[in-house]
Design a protein around this motif. Structure first.
Motif, short mmCIF file in Angstrom:
data_model
loop_
_atom_site.label_atom_id
_atom_site.label_comp_id
_atom_site.label_asym_id
_atom_site.label_seq_id
_atom_site.Cartn_x
_atom_site.Cartn_y
_atom_site.Cartn_z
N ARG A 18 0.85 -1.19 0.00
CA ARG A 18 0.00 0.00 0.00
C ARG A 18 0.89 1.24 0.00
O ARG A 18 2.01 1.21 0.53
CB ARG A 18 -0.95 0.02 1.20
CG ARG A 18 -0.28 0.23 2.54
CD ARG A 18 -1.29 0.37 3.68
NE ARG A 18 -0.66 0.67 4.93
CZ ARG A 18 -0.21 -0.25 5.79
NH1 ARG A 18 -0.33 -1.53 5.50
NH2 ARG A 18 0.36 0.11 6.93
N THR A 19 0.37 2.31 -0.60
CA THR A 19 1.13 3.55 -0.69
C THR A 19 0.73 4.46 0.47
O THR A 19 -0.47 4.67 0.71
CB THR A 19 0.84 4.27 -2.02
OG1 THR A 19 0.96 3.34 -3.09
CG2 THR A 19 1.80 5.42 -2.23
N GLU A 20 1.71 4.97 1.19
CA GLU A 20 1.45 5.88 2.30
C GLU A 20 2.01 7.26 1.96
O GLU A 20 3.12 7.37 1.44
CB GLU A 20 2.08 5.34 3.59
CG GLU A 20 1.48 4.01 4.03
CD GLU A 20 2.05 3.51 5.34
OE1 GLU A 20 3.00 4.16 5.85
OE2 GLU A 20 1.56 2.49 5.85
N PHE A 21 1.21 8.29 2.26
CA PHE A 21 1.58 9.66 1.92
C PHE A 21 1.82 10.49 3.18
O PHE A 21 1.34 10.14 4.26
CB PHE A 21 0.48 10.32 1.08
CG PHE A 21 0.15 9.57 -0.18
CD1 PHE A 21 0.92 9.72 -1.31
CD2 PHE A 21 -0.93 8.71 -0.23
CE1 PHE A 21 0.63 9.03 -2.48
CE2 PHE A 21 -1.24 8.00 -1.38
CZ PHE A 21 -0.45 8.17 -2.51
N SER A 22 2.56 11.59 3.00
CA SER A 22 2.78 12.50 4.11
C SER A 22 2.64 13.93 3.61
O SER A 22 2.90 14.24 2.43
CB SER A 22 4.18 12.30 4.72
OG SER A 22 5.18 12.54 3.76
N GLU A 23 2.22 14.81 4.52
CA GLU A 23 2.01 16.22 4.19
C GLU A 23 3.34 16.96 4.08
O GLU A 23 4.30 16.65 4.79
CB GLU A 23 1.14 16.86 5.28
CG GLU A 23 0.87 18.35 5.09
CD GLU A 23 0.22 18.97 6.31
OE1 GLU A 23 -0.29 20.09 6.19
OE2 GLU A 23 0.22 18.33 7.38
N GLN A 54 1.25 27.58 5.24
CA GLN A 54 0.40 26.95 4.23
C GLN A 54 1.04 25.66 3.73
O GLN A 54 2.24 25.61 3.46
CB GLN A 54 0.18 27.90 3.05
CG GLN A 54 -0.73 27.34 1.96
CD GLN A 54 -0.92 28.34 0.82
OE1 GLN A 54 -0.42 29.46 0.89
NE2 GLN A 54 -1.66 27.95 -0.20
N GLY A 55 0.26 24.63 3.63
CA GLY A 55 0.77 23.38 3.10
C GLY A 55 1.10 23.51 1.61
O GLY A 55 0.48 24.31 0.90
N ILE A 56 2.06 22.73 1.17
CA ILE A 56 2.44 22.78 -0.25
C ILE A 56 2.32 21.40 -0.90
O ILE A 56 3.03 21.08 -1.85
CB ILE A 56 3.87 23.33 -0.42
CG1 ILE A 56 4.87 22.52 0.42
CG2 ILE A 56 3.93 24.79 -0.06
CD1 ILE A 56 6.32 22.95 0.20
N GLY A 57 1.41 20.59 -0.39
CA GLY A 57 1.14 19.32 -1.05
C GLY A 57 1.49 18.11 -0.21
O GLY A 57 1.58 18.17 1.02
N ALA A 58 1.69 17.00 -0.90
CA ALA A 58 1.98 15.72 -0.24
C ALA A 58 3.07 14.99 -1.00
O ALA A 58 3.33 15.27 -2.18
CB ALA A 58 0.72 14.87 -0.16
N SER A 59 3.70 14.06 -0.33
CA SER A 59 4.72 13.23 -0.97
C SER A 59 4.50 11.78 -0.58
O SER A 59 3.83 11.48 0.42
CB SER A 59 6.13 13.67 -0.55
OG SER A 59 6.33 13.43 0.83
N VAL A 60 5.05 10.87 -1.37
CA VAL A 60 4.99 9.45 -1.04
C VAL A 60 5.99 9.17 0.07
O VAL A 60 7.19 9.35 -0.10
CB VAL A 60 5.31 8.58 -2.28
CG1 VAL A 60 5.33 7.10 -1.89
CG2 VAL A 60 4.31 8.82 -3.39
#
Length: 270
Positions: free
Chosen positions: A36-41, A55-61
């Protein structure tokens, strides 16, 4: 900024789609373990940034995590088909370069040299045993069945017990112990490296293998005449596939919206 944030989101959704597709394509692969793929902010701010204005700038794997849950066990009737009814891995060694591999796929057969091997010719590893079938050491070696016994009788068959004892029978009715299947365990199985064909290699993240006998400690017993199927749940994967597709579409829509806003600003200036 929104362009790059959404583009990153599309790449993440694409990664998730790839992992799910890999799971589905291996739903019939014996010994396969789903991932399974897990992401982080991702956030960015300096020591002087107001924490209420970051401000958040997205997510990464963050990781692609393997799930080592037990898969369904299928009865086959072949004496050299083995399933582990608990934790542990079979250990095999390449006769070509000596590479040590670990697997949950227990589909073994006899080679022309008497070795017990998988479909790629990697040799099953066993502990040495005495005449009574008791393990006599911690070292492991190739499982090899002699073509004839000491009395000159020809090999007739082989069986493996639930505790891993490999026994060869001969034409004169004698039964001789060959070795005891060695199961491997790791302090961090998720650190194992996939190398294909439902095989793994140990890494610095997984730690070195600890060996033990089936049915002892944390090691599961062996079930002869059975194979462990893939632990992929097709229904769960299809739901994940739909979710990943929607995430991809939503990020693509965000890019389209940002484009329209930018175009509107440009038109106002002109």
């Amino acid at each position: 900024m929104s362009f790059y944030t959404s583009l990153n989101g599309m790449k993440n959704a694409q990664t998730s789609l790839g992992v799910i597709a890999h799971n589905i394509s291996n739903s019939e692969t014996y010994g396969f373990k789903r991932s399974r793929t897990e992401f982080s902010e991702i956030v960015a701010g300096s020591a002087l940034t107001n924490p209420r204005m970051i401000q958040g700038i997205g997510a990464s794997v963050e990781s692609i995590t393997q799930n080592f849950a037990l898969g369904p066990v299928e009865q086959t009737g072949s004496a050299l088909d083995l399933a582990i009814t608990g934790d542990g891995f079979f250990t095999t060694r390449s006769a070509v370069d000596g590479t040590t591999l670990y697997t949950r796929a227990g589909s073994f057969s006899m080679s022309d040299t008497g070795h017990i091997t998988d479909s790629a010719g990697n040799r099953l590893q066993v502990f040495p045993v005495d005449a009574n079938g008791q393990v006599t050491g911690n070292g492991i070696s190739d499982a090899q069945v002699p073509a004839v016994n000491a009395a000159g009788s020809e090999f007739a068959g082989v069986t493996i017990t639930e505790t891993g004892l490999v026994q060869a029978s001969y034409a004169d009715g004698s039964v001789e112990p060959i070795g005891a299947v060695a199961l491997a365990s790791f302090i961090s199985p998720n650190g194992l490296k996939k190398v294909g064909s439902a095989n793994w290699e140990s890494t610095g993240l997984s730690g070195a293998a600890s060996y033990g006998s089936p049915g002892s400690g944390a090691y599961g017993s062996l079930l002869s005449g059975a194979l462990e199927r893939s632990n992929v749940d097709i229904a769960e994967e299809l739901v994940g596939l739909i979710t990943a597709q929607r995430n991809f579409q939503a990020n693509a829509k965000a890019i389209d919206t940002a484009t329209q806003i930018s175009q509107t600003v440009i038109n106002l200036r002109s």
